[in-house]
Write an enzyme that holds these catalytic residues in place. Structure first.
Site, PDB file in Angstrom:
ATOM      1  N   ALA A   1      29.228   9.952  46.089  1.00 35.71           N
ATOM      2  CA  ALA A   1      28.569   9.424  45.134  1.00 35.71           C
ATOM      3  C   ALA A   1      28.230  10.358  43.865  1.00 35.71           C
ATOM      4  O   ALA A   1      28.144  11.379  44.104  1.00 35.71           O
ATOM      5  CB  ALA A   1      27.170   8.840  45.451  1.00 35.71           C
TER       6      ALA A   1
ATOM      7  N   LYS B   1      23.387   5.523  40.681  1.00 37.69           N
ATOM      8  CA  LYS B   1      24.138   6.129  41.756  1.00 37.69           C
ATOM      9  C   LYS B   1      25.290   5.314  41.636  1.00 37.69           C
ATOM     10  O   LYS B   1      25.499   4.237  41.917  1.00 37.69           O
ATOM     11  CB  LYS B   1      23.418   6.188  42.771  1.00 37.69           C
ATOM     12  CG  LYS B   1      24.091   6.798  44.273  1.00 37.69           C
ATOM     13  CD  LYS B   1      23.131   7.026  45.319  1.00 37.69           C
ATOM     14  CE  LYS B   1      23.987   7.746  46.450  1.00 37.69           C
ATOM     15  NZ  LYS B   1      22.972   8.316  47.491  1.00 37.69           N
TER      16      LYS B   1
ATOM     17  N   ASP C   1      19.845  10.379  57.194  1.00 40.47           N
ATOM     18  CA  ASP C   1      20.553  11.819  56.803  1.00 40.47           C
ATOM     19  C   ASP C   1      19.260  12.568  56.095  1.00 40.47           C
ATOM     20  O   ASP C   1      19.187  12.794  55.020  1.00 40.47           O
ATOM     21  CB  ASP C   1      21.213  11.382  55.443  1.00 40.47           C
ATOM     22  CG  ASP C   1      22.054  12.707  55.041  1.00 40.47           C
ATOM     23  OD1 ASP C   1      21.963  13.755  55.713  1.00 40.47           O
ATOM     24  OD2 ASP C   1      22.784  12.691  53.912  1.00 40.47           O
TER      25      ASP C   1
END
Ligand SMILES: Nc1ncnc2c1ncn2[C@@H]1O[C@H](COP(=O)(O)OP(=O)(O)OP(=O)(O)O)[C@@H](O)[C@H]1O
Ligand SMILES: [Mg+2]
Length: 207
Positions: free
Chosen positions: A14, A29, A124
């Site tokens: 990204a 994003k 994450d």
């Protein structure tokens, strides 16, 4: 929407561009196309990651976890326009202010406990995906997350955090203990989660 030039590490999935949205400070994003994938497959993967990220950000926020407010989603261009969160990345803050680690780690533990209690996993959990904002922890980058999390998902989320934290902050081993103590004191079933995390660690050791 007025955009500055998009930036991002080379090879990252990204790109992030600063801009403003109806007068508010925003970031966009962007998931650019990947030339090595078949175009229809590429569009579908990018759109589904974009949709997943926006959905999980929204659900986490509804559960009382600080995440950026979403202003706009474009599934064709695969972009999310969201609130720009001011503050340092937790990673940078811990590097420059290790003396503040116990306080910050307590907040991280409480934030993650609230998210897991709502059965949401981040996917994450690194200190580069957290921003220290006005004395709270804002979670970003939830594209790998899931809802309706089972105990296994929660254990894997914690194991990833443990690995990421201990390798990014080798000097802060004690503070990681503070983080986990805070986490366990804010979840309903600490013993079961502890067992699951041990189980996942052992699996990694013997396979
Ligand atoms: N809402 C936001 N407010 C302020 N800064 C942000 C925001 N979203 C992202 N950033 C900045 O941009 C960086 C990269 O963003 P993010 O972590 O979402 O992307 P990524 O790691 O490239 O994504 P992915 O893992 O989904 O490919 C962050 O580390 C942070 O510095
Ligand atoms: Mg990230």
């Amino acid at each position: 929407m007025v955009l500055d030039e998009a930036t991002g590490p080379q090879g990252a999935e990204a790109l992030i561009a600063d801009g403003d949205y109806l007068g508010r400070e925003a970031v966009v994003k962007i998931r650019p196309p990947k030339g090595y994938r078949l175009p229809v497959l590429d569009s579908s993967i990018r759109a589904s990651r974009t949709r997943n990220e926006a959905r999980i950000m929204h659900e986490a926020r509804a559960a009382g976890v600080r995440t950026p407010c979403i202003y706009d989603i474009d599934l064709k261009e695969c972009t999310i326009t969201m609130e720009r969160i001011s503050g340092d990345l937790v990673k940078n803050h811990l590097d420059s202010h290790p003396e503040d680690a116990p306080r910050v780690c307590r907040m991280i533990g409480e934030t993650i406990a609230r998210m897991h209690t709502a059965r949401i996993c981040h996917g994450d959990l690194t200190t580069s995906n957290m921003i220290l904002h006005d004395d709270s922890i804002c979670l970003i980058d939830l594209s790998m997350g899931c809802t309706k999390a089972e105990m296994e998902d929660i254990g894997v989320d914690l194991r990833l955090l443990e690995r990421a934290f201990t390798s990014a902050h080798t000097e802060l081993e004690e503070s990681f203990g503070v983080l986990m103590d805070s986490y366990y004191s804010h979840v309903d079933n600490p013993a079961a989660i502890r067992r699951k995390l041990d189980d996942i660690r052992n699996r990694g050791r013997y396979t």
